[in-house]
Write an enzyme that holds these catalytic residues in place. Structure first.
Site, short mmCIF file in Angstrom:
data_model
loop_
_atom_site.label_atom_id
_atom_site.label_comp_id
_atom_site.label_asym_id
_atom_site.label_seq_id
_atom_site.Cartn_x
_atom_site.Cartn_y
_atom_site.Cartn_z
N TYR A 142 -4.29 0.92 -2.04
CA TYR A 142 -3.18 -0.19 -2.40
C TYR A 142 -3.58 -1.48 -1.58
O TYR A 142 -3.76 -2.48 -2.30
CB TYR A 142 -1.83 0.35 -2.11
N ASN A 171 7.47 -5.86 5.59
CA ASN A 171 8.29 -4.98 4.92
C ASN A 171 9.64 -5.61 4.31
O ASN A 171 10.57 -6.12 5.24
CB ASN A 171 8.68 -3.95 5.70
N GLU A 269 -1.01 5.60 5.71
CA GLU A 269 0.06 4.66 6.35
C GLU A 269 -0.34 4.07 7.50
O GLU A 269 -0.79 4.82 8.60
CB GLU A 269 1.63 5.44 6.50
#
Length: 354
Positions: A142, A171, A269
């Site tokens: 991604y 975020n 992550e």
């Protein structure tokens, strides 16, 4: 100004579209509705339910609308899916974006505003908060795809004169975010708290993120219409907040006491990220206006109305537990204490007053 918003029925895209609409611009939305919702948009905003990888259909929209600016938010957003299905991720995030750029050039759009990812592009920086000059070392498909589109934008400007502004979001959270989704920990934890369901933290709770409220993101997109040509800008608050701290903050604001469990860390992550927004302040005249506690309150009120949960009568103090291995006790009543790392030192800053 005529503006085409791709992904404009999703959480961020629909909020940006609404902001443009309220500012008096002529807004059109493209969204395949795979995750977006028509009800996120007011009835006066036209929606074309097409996939950006379908170039012929996309071209017909561009031909009809002839946008001055394209706000490109359509994307495959799930990092885990990008690892499981890298070809699908690249098809949507890279080839789909190329379709948008090709149509923008052909139909003489003036500028593309691209929603990139400050949370994924930098990987694991050696110092935080990360500036735009920080080396881009994404650790997920991604993140690689988002960085690839940024490079294409530079090439399209050089080759065809297409202007761009790249906004690297931290975020993003706020109203309209899906509490049942795979991404968006604030919405997920908020929904679970209000339904009294168990929340899950992947890892030991020490993973940190930089949270920016949706209204501040909309503000950045409005400013980018006229500023920041050919620039790359971090859109965040520069403050690290751990997963454990965000869970506790949501319990505090929602006045709920749901349970928490821990699960293994998930590959791909990033462990720690925060974004330096100095460039956005200088060149876009943008600064974040909404602190975390205020943003959480707005988000939880929205999700409460969505799921029909009622605020409990008992508003007494809550008991906060500590992370098993690394998270210390935090007294929320006086404001969370969070990490903000410089090159050599760690400073403390209150979320409430940030």
């Amino acid at each position: 100004m005529k503006i085409l918003v791709t992904g404009g029925a999703g959480f961020i895209g629909s909020s940006v579209a609404a902001g443009y609409d309220l500012a008096g611009h002529d807004v059109t939305v493209v969204d395949d509705l795979s995750t977006g919702r028509r009800e996120n948009l007011s009835e006066d905003i036209p929606l074309f339910p097409i996939d950006i990888t379908d170039y012929e259909s996309l071209e017909r929209v561009f031909d009809k609308v002839r946008p001055d600016v394209v706000s490109h938010h359509a994307a495959q957003l799930d990092i885990r899916r990008s690892l499981r299905e890298p070809l699908i991720d690249a098809k949507i995030n890279v080839l789909g974006s190329l379709s948008v750029l090709e149509a923008a050039v052909r139909y003489e759009a003036r500028k593309v505003i691209f929603a990139s990812s400050g949370g994924a592009i930098y990987g694991e920086p050696s110092s935080l908060p990360a500036a735009e000059s920080t080396a881009e070392m994404p650790i997920s498909h991604y993140g690689v795809a988002k960085l690839s589109v940024e490079r294409y934008l530079h090439a399209y400007h050089f080759l065809y004169g297409l202007k761009f502004t790249i906004l690297r979001y931290a975020n993003v959270y706020g109203p309209r975010q899906n509490p049942y989704g795979e991404a968006g920990v604030v919405a997920i934890f908020s929904g679970q708290a209000l339904r009294n369901e168990v929340s899950t933290i992947f890892g030991n709770g020490s993973k940190t993120r930089d949270y920016v409220f949706i209204d501040d993101v909309v503000s950045a997109n409005l400013l980018a219409l006229e500023k920041g040509d050919c620039g790359v800008f971090n859109i965040g608050r520069g403050i690290q907040v751990s997963d454990f701290q965000i869970f506790q903050a949501i319990q505090h604001v929602s006045e709920q006491k749901n349970e928490l469990r821990f699960a293994p860390h998930r590959t791909g992550e990033v462990q720690h990220i925060a974004l330096d927004f100095s460039a956005a302040r200088q060149f876009l005249s943008w600064t974040p206006a909404i602190g975390l506690e205020e943003g959480l309150a707005k988000t939880i009120d929205y999700i409460r109305s969505e799921i029909g949960s009622e605020k409990p009568a008992d508003t007494g103090s809550i008991v906060l537990s500590t992370d098993r291995s690394c998270c210390r006790q935090v007294q929320l009543a006086s404001g969370l204490d969070v990490k903000r790392r410089g090159r050599k030192t760690i400073r403390r800053r209150s979320i409430k007053n940030g």
